[in-house]
Design a protein around this motif. Sequence first.
Motif, PDB file in Angstrom:
ATOM      1  N   ASN A  49       0.549   3.873  -2.813  1.00  0.00           N
ATOM      2  CA  ASN A  49      -0.241   5.092  -2.471  1.00  0.00           C
ATOM      3  C   ASN A  49       0.573   6.171  -1.814  1.00  0.00           C
ATOM      4  O   ASN A  49       0.123   7.390  -1.733  1.00  0.00           O
ATOM      5  CB  ASN A  49      -1.210   4.679  -1.644  1.00  0.00           C
ATOM      6  N   VAL A  50       1.720   5.995  -1.091  1.00  0.00           N
ATOM      7  CA  VAL A  50       2.468   7.035  -0.505  1.00  0.00           C
ATOM      8  C   VAL A  50       3.930   7.444  -1.011  1.00  0.00           C
ATOM      9  O   VAL A  50       4.059   8.525  -1.107  1.00  0.00           O
ATOM     10  CB  VAL A  50       2.823   6.491   0.986  1.00  0.00           C
ATOM     11  N   LYS A  84      -5.458   4.104  -1.113  1.00  0.00           N
ATOM     12  CA  LYS A  84      -5.325   5.764  -1.558  1.00  0.00           C
ATOM     13  C   LYS A  84      -5.932   6.781  -0.883  1.00  0.00           C
ATOM     14  O   LYS A  84      -5.342   7.551  -0.315  1.00  0.00           O
ATOM     15  CB  LYS A  84      -5.588   5.742  -3.253  1.00  0.00           C
ATOM     16  N   GLU A 114      -7.486   6.598   2.051  1.00  0.00           N
ATOM     17  CA  GLU A 114      -7.138   6.689   3.475  1.00  0.00           C
ATOM     18  C   GLU A 114      -5.676   7.452   3.845  1.00  0.00           C
ATOM     19  O   GLU A 114      -5.641   8.368   4.771  1.00  0.00           O
ATOM     20  CB  GLU A 114      -7.195   5.470   4.309  1.00  0.00           C
ATOM     21  N   TRP A 115      -4.781   6.855   3.014  1.00  0.00           N
ATOM     22  CA  TRP A 115      -3.415   7.692   3.234  1.00  0.00           C
ATOM     23  C   TRP A 115      -3.369   8.893   2.833  1.00  0.00           C
ATOM     24  O   TRP A 115      -2.854  10.000   3.271  1.00  0.00           O
ATOM     25  CB  TRP A 115      -2.613   6.983   2.084  1.00  0.00           C
ATOM     26  N   TRP A 145      -5.025  11.042   5.446  1.00  0.00           N
ATOM     27  CA  TRP A 145      -3.985  10.909   6.810  1.00  0.00           C
ATOM     28  C   TRP A 145      -2.771  12.040   6.518  1.00  0.00           C
ATOM     29  O   TRP A 145      -2.411  12.726   7.499  1.00  0.00           O
ATOM     30  CB  TRP A 145      -3.362   9.421   7.240  1.00  0.00           C
ATOM     31  N   VAL A 189      -2.950   4.098  12.022  1.00  0.00           N
ATOM     32  CA  VAL A 189      -2.675   3.558  10.784  1.00  0.00           C
ATOM     33  C   VAL A 189      -2.981   2.125  10.460  1.00  0.00           C
ATOM     34  O   VAL A 189      -2.448   1.383  11.464  1.00  0.00           O
ATOM     35  CB  VAL A 189      -1.239   3.957  10.553  1.00  0.00           C
ATOM     36  N   TRP A 192      -5.122   0.340   4.785  1.00  0.00           N
ATOM     37  CA  TRP A 192      -5.735   1.498   3.908  1.00  0.00           C
ATOM     38  C   TRP A 192      -5.271   1.389   2.580  1.00  0.00           C
ATOM     39  O   TRP A 192      -4.188   0.817   2.142  1.00  0.00           O
ATOM     40  CB  TRP A 192      -4.651   2.584   4.638  1.00  0.00           C
ATOM     41  N   SER A 248       0.640  -1.419  -0.089  1.00  0.00           N
ATOM     42  CA  SER A 248      -0.033  -0.195  -0.076  1.00  0.00           C
ATOM     43  C   SER A 248       0.825   1.434  -0.074  1.00  0.00           C
ATOM     44  O   SER A 248       0.520   2.278  -0.601  1.00  0.00           O
ATOM     45  CB  SER A 248      -0.983   0.058   1.249  1.00  0.00           C
ATOM     46  N   LEU A 249       1.967   1.350   0.813  1.00  0.00           N
ATOM     47  CA  LEU A 249       2.946   2.389   0.734  1.00  0.00           C
ATOM     48  C   LEU A 249       3.339   2.570  -0.691  1.00  0.00           C
ATOM     49  O   LEU A 249       3.559   3.697  -1.191  1.00  0.00           O
ATOM     50  CB  LEU A 249       4.099   2.364   1.660  1.00  0.00           C
TER      51      LEU A 249
END
Length: 206
Positions: free
Chosen positions: A40-41, A198, A200-201, A204, A192, A196, A36-37
Amino acid sequence: MSLPRSLSYLRQGTGGQILDIYLDPLCPYSAKITRSLTANVLPLIRKGGKYEGKLSVVARIYPQPFHYFAVFHTEALIVFGKLYPDLFWDYLSAIFETQSEYFNQPSSSLTPSETRDKLIHLATDLIEKKHGNAGPKSKVFGELRDKLEVKSSPNGGNEATDDFKYLLKVGRQNGIHITPTALLDGLKDDSVSSSWGKEEWEKWIS
């Protein structure tokens, strides 16, 4: 929380705010949050991203003792990161994609030496894919594999040991019990979640 120079490759991004994520290489939920990171992050905090220069993500590798082979994965990640810091996150992702091979039951017949060989073969395949011809594959394998050999004493460590000890000490100092665990600027954030996506990140981070 800052990093010693020898572990600088654990950090993604250049931002002053730090999101520490404690990850066990053989924890399925650590694999889930890493995917996910990645999706999306990291695109938001790397060059050209919306939050470039504002947030950094630090992968705190933190093997759990009940995942027996996670020690070997942690060592491999450390020696790989020292030599190929630009590919560290790719290798971390590759390890998570193959983690089920090393769960306690399927890995029960593997020796430490066999495990290290497999992990370094995974590394050399990645290097060849990303860097093309970086020299004879056997030479690249040998350079990495040699760093995992115990040479100091009969009960000593290898070239990953000092940084491995640091990662464990920091986790224990911060009372980290489960993976993944997130800290923002040194404080735990239990909101966290590895589930999660895209939306939700982005909420946040904003």
